[in-house]
Design a protein around this motif. Structure first.
Motif, mmCIF file in Angstrom:
data_model
loop_
_atom_site.group_PDB
_atom_site.id
_atom_site.type_symbol
_atom_site.label_atom_id
_atom_site.label_comp_id
_atom_site.label_asym_id
_atom_site.label_seq_id
_atom_site.Cartn_x
_atom_site.Cartn_y
_atom_site.Cartn_z
ATOM 1 N N ILE A 1 0.845 -1.198 0.000
ATOM 2 C CA ILE A 1 0.000 0.000 0.000
ATOM 3 C C ILE A 1 0.880 1.246 0.000
ATOM 4 C CG2 ILE A 1 -1.556 1.330 1.496
ATOM 5 C CD1 ILE A 1 -2.874 -1.396 2.225
ATOM 6 N N GLY A 2 2.015 1.152 0.669
ATOM 7 C CA GLY A 2 2.909 2.293 0.767
ATOM 8 C C GLY A 2 3.710 2.569 -0.487
ATOM 9 N N LYS A 3 3.865 1.577 -1.370
ATOM 10 C CA LYS A 3 4.794 1.824 -2.480
ATOM 11 C C LYS A 3 4.255 1.529 -3.875
ATOM 12 C CE LYS A 3 7.130 -2.616 -2.035
ATOM 13 N NZ LYS A 3 8.253 -3.347 -1.486
ATOM 14 N N THR A 4 3.104 0.892 -3.988
ATOM 15 C CA THR A 4 2.626 0.553 -5.329
ATOM 16 C C THR A 4 2.099 1.808 -6.031
ATOM 17 O OG1 THR A 4 2.060 -1.625 -4.534
ATOM 18 C CG2 THR A 4 1.083 -0.956 -6.632
ATOM 19 N N ASN A 5 2.610 2.063 -7.213
ATOM 20 C CA ASN A 5 2.248 3.298 -7.921
ATOM 21 C C ASN A 5 1.413 3.064 -9.166
ATOM 22 O OD1 ASN A 5 3.675 5.088 -6.231
ATOM 23 N ND2 ASN A 5 5.585 4.450 -7.204
ATOM 24 N N GLN A 6 1.736 2.038 -9.931
ATOM 25 C CA GLN A 6 1.162 1.945 -11.271
ATOM 26 C C GLN A 6 -0.228 1.314 -11.244
ATOM 27 O OE1 GLN A 6 4.338 1.102 -14.406
ATOM 28 N NE2 GLN A 6 5.250 0.290 -12.547
ATOM 29 N N THR B 1 -4.362 4.908 -4.823
ATOM 30 C CA THR B 1 -3.063 5.338 -4.267
ATOM 31 C C THR B 1 -3.228 5.940 -2.865
ATOM 32 O OG1 THR B 1 -2.550 5.908 -6.552
ATOM 33 C CG2 THR B 1 -0.830 6.324 -4.944
ATOM 34 N N ARG B 2 -4.039 5.323 -2.039
ATOM 35 C CA ARG B 2 -4.155 5.805 -0.656
ATOM 36 C C ARG B 2 -3.085 5.104 0.163
ATOM 37 N NH1 ARG B 2 -10.374 5.187 -1.296
ATOM 38 N NH2 ARG B 2 -10.887 7.256 -2.082
ATOM 39 N N ARG B 3 -2.191 5.904 0.764
ATOM 40 C CA ARG B 3 -1.043 5.325 1.487
ATOM 41 C C ARG B 3 -1.424 5.080 2.941
ATOM 42 N NH1 ARG B 3 1.500 3.846 -3.005
ATOM 43 N NH2 ARG B 3 2.636 5.514 -4.052
ATOM 44 N N HIS B 4 -2.245 4.088 3.189
ATOM 45 C CA HIS B 4 -2.671 3.854 4.565
ATOM 46 C C HIS B 4 -1.552 3.302 5.417
ATOM 47 C CE1 HIS B 4 -6.681 4.619 3.344
ATOM 48 N NE2 HIS B 4 -6.791 3.547 2.590
ATOM 49 N N SER B 5 -1.538 3.730 6.676
ATOM 50 C CA SER B 5 -0.633 3.113 7.643
ATOM 51 C C SER B 5 -1.229 1.788 8.082
ATOM 52 C CB SER B 5 -0.468 4.028 8.857
ATOM 53 O OG SER B 5 -1.694 4.093 9.554
ATOM 54 N N ARG B 6 -0.390 1.018 8.757
ATOM 55 C CA ARG B 6 -0.860 -0.240 9.324
ATOM 56 C C ARG B 6 -2.077 0.002 10.222
ATOM 57 N NH1 ARG B 6 2.541 -4.634 10.562
ATOM 58 N NH2 ARG B 6 1.553 -6.087 11.974
ATOM 59 N N LEU C 1 -4.875 -2.799 -5.518
ATOM 60 C CA LEU C 1 -3.563 -2.635 -6.118
ATOM 61 C C LEU C 1 -2.901 -3.972 -6.438
ATOM 62 C CD1 LEU C 1 -1.283 -2.341 -3.203
ATOM 63 C CD2 LEU C 1 -3.313 -0.976 -2.961
ATOM 64 N N VAL C 2 -2.081 -3.927 -7.469
ATOM 65 C CA VAL C 2 -1.363 -5.122 -7.908
ATOM 66 C C VAL C 2 0.107 -4.748 -8.067
ATOM 67 C CG1 VAL C 2 -1.084 -6.812 -9.766
ATOM 68 C CG2 VAL C 2 -3.380 -6.065 -9.123
ATOM 69 N N SER C 3 0.968 -5.572 -7.548
ATOM 70 C CA SER C 3 2.408 -5.336 -7.652
ATOM 71 C C SER C 3 2.837 -5.310 -9.117
ATOM 72 C CB SER C 3 3.137 -6.459 -6.916
ATOM 73 O OG SER C 3 4.455 -6.558 -7.390
ATOM 74 N N CYS C 4 3.814 -4.453 -9.415
ATOM 75 C CA CYS C 4 4.244 -4.345 -10.809
ATOM 76 C C CYS C 4 4.854 -5.652 -11.305
ATOM 77 C CB CYS C 4 5.212 -3.176 -10.972
ATOM 78 S SG CYS C 4 6.529 -3.163 -9.781
ATOM 79 N N ARG C 5 5.249 -6.539 -10.362
ATOM 80 C CA ARG C 5 5.797 -7.828 -10.783
ATOM 81 C C ARG C 5 4.744 -8.722 -11.424
ATOM 82 N NH1 ARG C 5 7.792 -11.068 -6.281
ATOM 83 N NH2 ARG C 5 6.918 -9.598 -4.815
ATOM 84 N N ALA C 6 3.460 -8.432 -11.145
ATOM 85 C CA ALA C 6 2.409 -9.351 -11.587
ATOM 86 C C ALA C 6 1.471 -8.698 -12.599
ATOM 87 C CB ALA C 6 1.627 -9.843 -10.379
#
Lengths: 614, 81
Positions: free
Chosen positions: A462-467, A472-477, A526-531
């Motif tokens: 959640i903190g780093k996924t951009n694409q 793009t809500r950067r929620h804390s734990r 969100l989906v990691s750019c790796r996938a």
């Protein structure tokens, strides 16, 4: 750390004032910089960060310095100072809704175990040994008390520094029960707790003091105000705290792009010839060898290496094949761009091939020209070194905060292999029918509920996924946990395996109940750019729809919030069959009513979660 | 050798006083902000700015421009008038 890089996004007036304050360590200048920061528009100052400071010594005299350092992360820090030396009382009383984003416990031997400064007046060794055990129990009790009262707030526990002012220092090191051994014993407990508990981290004042130590102590101020640091010491302490908390807000950079000649070895392979390169155990080759050691370590902890070299590939490859002292292998680079094109073009291409943003890159090059060109043409790239001296470059690798992260996960450590596999897959896919290719991957996904087992990875994503990130809500734990606590919330994580291995958790979906009955609002997806491009988003959405209809949800609301990076998902909800109901320049709201189940992609096998792994 | 103007400037900035404040106006009773917390901060500021360390007696005589100036003269920071 590099203050200048942290505040690169601030206007020049503010940057100059901050650097002036940091160089002079003058409180008047610190206050001036804070006033100027207040004049900046809120959105340029970084994210909000409420920080509770619980200390056994007095932080109040340098609260403005702490404020400035945390503002430089950058963040809109809101500092809350607990009453002096009232750790247990404060933690017991501060529960409930208004919890902060992070809590820091700062203590020192002078308050925690003052008897240790006068061992022979305080029952050395038997009684003193018992007292040390009591302090260790206190540390453990405090962490449990925090977890019972504010479990969702990350906790930083400081280690205990060796005091600067005490007598009989030689003896202090000669007995396990004496000062140095006792401090080590207490600190070991603190490291153990952080290892065992997620959400507890170490604020390692002991390490800081070992570096800064005596120069930053001021005995007079300690007696006058129970504040033991000089002006310079306060500043160094504050920026050390800022560096420790910074990973909560700022994702680490992911790629180091390096040059070859005069960086990985001394000399230019294409001109000086292989036999004249400097690399090995003697000076100056040992400096280059040490640079290589740093790079290998970075790769193994999950930073991708990219080679950017103006060379003929055959020349560049030769030392890797023939020099006996080479530590780095040709294959250690996730990508190699060895050609005569401008480096910024090669770097852009590498970013595209890796599916990473330009702001994920750090660049090292001995050439002033190359660094300057990169700085001007791709300002998002962080330039690590500022001179051609290899020892300087090595120093930058030692001190940089560009790759700072508080935890290093299994996923991180596998990243290099993942990307190499990905590149291999891309090659295989070329010319094939895409679906055939995707089938050939033998993808198998497991849908997991978000919970303690996967929370760390979920919050990191959640903190780093951009694409591939719809909002793009950067929620804390803490925020994620609060959302999940609401009845009717659905939090899902998707784990992917394919024939290349376990790819770990690669997609997250978070939905909360809406204001009306039977309504679900998708908060984050969100989906990691790796996938990317593999259909895992369809699988996860299908899983959400299944759970929603089982729960009696009749209406799903969702939103796309445009950022400079997420155009890739601008039409995702249209593809999923949702109806746009409100369209703005940077936001589209969607509705799905009634909730329809969707077929999952044919090439993905959904695996039932194995209870044994829960 | 530093000049005593730099002390005036430091105190004006530190207590956020009007730029035309005269040195003799700078004294603890006249400046409400000059409380015990500010005193600690001021000691830190003076030690950092002028590269000195005060002793116990000295820090009890830093309650006005004049007192601070005289202390810094004794410590050799400023020339004697």
């Amino acid at each position: 750390m590099s203050l200048v890089d942290w505040i690169a996004g601030f206007p020049e007036l503010q940057r100059t004032a901050i650097v002036d304050a940091a160089e002079t360590a003058s409180l008047a200048k610190v206050r001036r910089a804070l006033r100027l920061l207040d004049e900046m528009p809120k959105e340029k100052r970084g994210r909000a960060l409420s920080v509770e400071l619980l200390s056994t010594f007095n932080l109040e005299p340098f609260l403005p310095v702490l404020q400035l350092a945390l503002n430089c992360i950058p963040s809109r820090a809101d500092l809350r100072l607990a009453p002096l030396n009232d750790l247990e009382g404060y933690i017991t009383q501060n529960t409930g809704a208004d919890q902060s984003d992070v809590r820091v416990i700062i203590w020192r031997i002078e308050e925690v175990l003052p008897e240790m400064l006068y061992p022979f007046s305080n029952g050395f060794p038997v009684q003193l040994s018992r007292r040390t055990e009591e302090v260790i129990n206190r540390v453990q009790r405090l962490v449990k008390l925090h977890e019972a009262n504010a479990a969702v707030t990350p906790l930083f526990v400081s280690t205990i520094a060796l005091p600067v002012h005490f007598s009989n220092p030689l003896f202090a090191s000669q007995h396990a029960i004496a000062l140095c051994g006792a401090v080590a014993h207490i600190n070991r407990t603190i490291y153990d707790i952080a290892t065992q508990r997620s959400g507890v981290y170490v604020f390692d004042i002991c390490r800081w003091a070992a570096l800064e130590g005596k120069l930053h102590a001021d005995a007079l101020l300690d007696f006058v105000a129970r504040q033991p640091l000089s002006g310079r010491g306060q500043l160094a302490f504050a920026f050390f705290l800022a560096r420790c908390l910074r990973p909560l807000l700022m994702p680490a950079r992911k790629v180091l792009a390096v040059d070859l000649d005069d960086t990985l070895w001394g000399g230019v392979v294409g001109e000086d010839g292989l036999e004249n390169l400097k690399l090995g155990h003697d000076f100056p080759g040992n400096v280059h060898l040490r640079i290589q050691r740093e790079l290998v370590e970075l790769r193994k902890r999950g930073i991708l290496l990219v080679l950017l070299s103006k060379n003929n590939e055959a020349d560049a490859r030769q030392p890797f094949d023939c020099l006996p002292d080479m530590l780095l292998k040709w294959e250690d680079f996730a990508l190699r761009k060895v050609n005569w094109r401008p480096k910024h073009e090669n770097l852009r291409e590498a970013a595209q091939e890796l599916g990473l943003g330009l702001d994920s890159f750090v660049f090292v090059d001995d050439s002033d020209y190359e660094r300057e060109q990169m700085r001007q043409l791709i300002p998002e790239v962080l330039i690590l070194n500022t001179s051609s001296d290899p020892l300087h470059t090595l120093n930058c690798l030692w001190t940089t905060d560009a790759f700072d992260s508080l935890t290093i996960t299994e996923e991180d450590r596998r990243r290099h292999d993942d990307y190499r596999v990905r590149t291999a897959r891309d090659v295989q896919a070329h010319g094939n029918d895409l679906e055939d290719f995707l089938r050939s991957l033998q993808m198998e996904v497991t849908i997991e509920e978000l919970g303690p087992a996967n929370m760390e990875r979920a919050v990191a994503m959640i903190g780093k996924t951009n694409q591939f990130n719809l909002t793009t809500r950067r929620h804390s734990r803490a925020q994620v946990q609060a959302m999940l606590a609401a009845p009717g919330s659905i939090g899902l994580a998707l784990r992917l395996r394919d024939r290349f291995g376990d790819q770990g958790i690669v997609a997250i979906l978070l939905a909360t109940p809406g204001a009306q009955d039977c309504t679900l609002v998708v908060d984050s997806f969100l989906v990691s750019c790796r996938a990317l491009g593999r259909g895992v988003e369809d699988a996860l959405w299908t899983a959400l729809m299944e759970r929603a209809s089982q729960a009696g949800v009749r209406k799903v609301l969702a939103q796309y919030l445009a950022t400079p990076k997420n155009a890739i998902v601008a039409k995702l909800y249209d593809r999923f069959g949702l109806q746009p109901i409100e369209q703005g320049p940077s936001s589209t709201r969607y509705i799905l009513e009634p909730v329809e189940r969707r077929p999952r992609p044919a090439w993905i096998h959904i695996k039932k979660k194995d209870n044994a792994n829960q | 050798m530093q000049t005593s103007d730099s002390l005036v400037q430091l105190l004006v900035e530190f207590f956020d006083l009007p730029a035309d404040t005269r040195p003799e106006e700078i004294a603890q009773p006249a400046i409400p902000k000059w409380d015990s917390l500010a005193m600690v901060q001021l000691i830190t500021e003076l030690q950092g700015r002028f590269g000195v360390e005060f002793d116990l007696e000295e820090i009890q005589t830093l309650r006005s421009y004049r007192e601070i100036h005289d202390t810094l003269v004794r410590k050799g920071v400023f020339a004697r008038a």
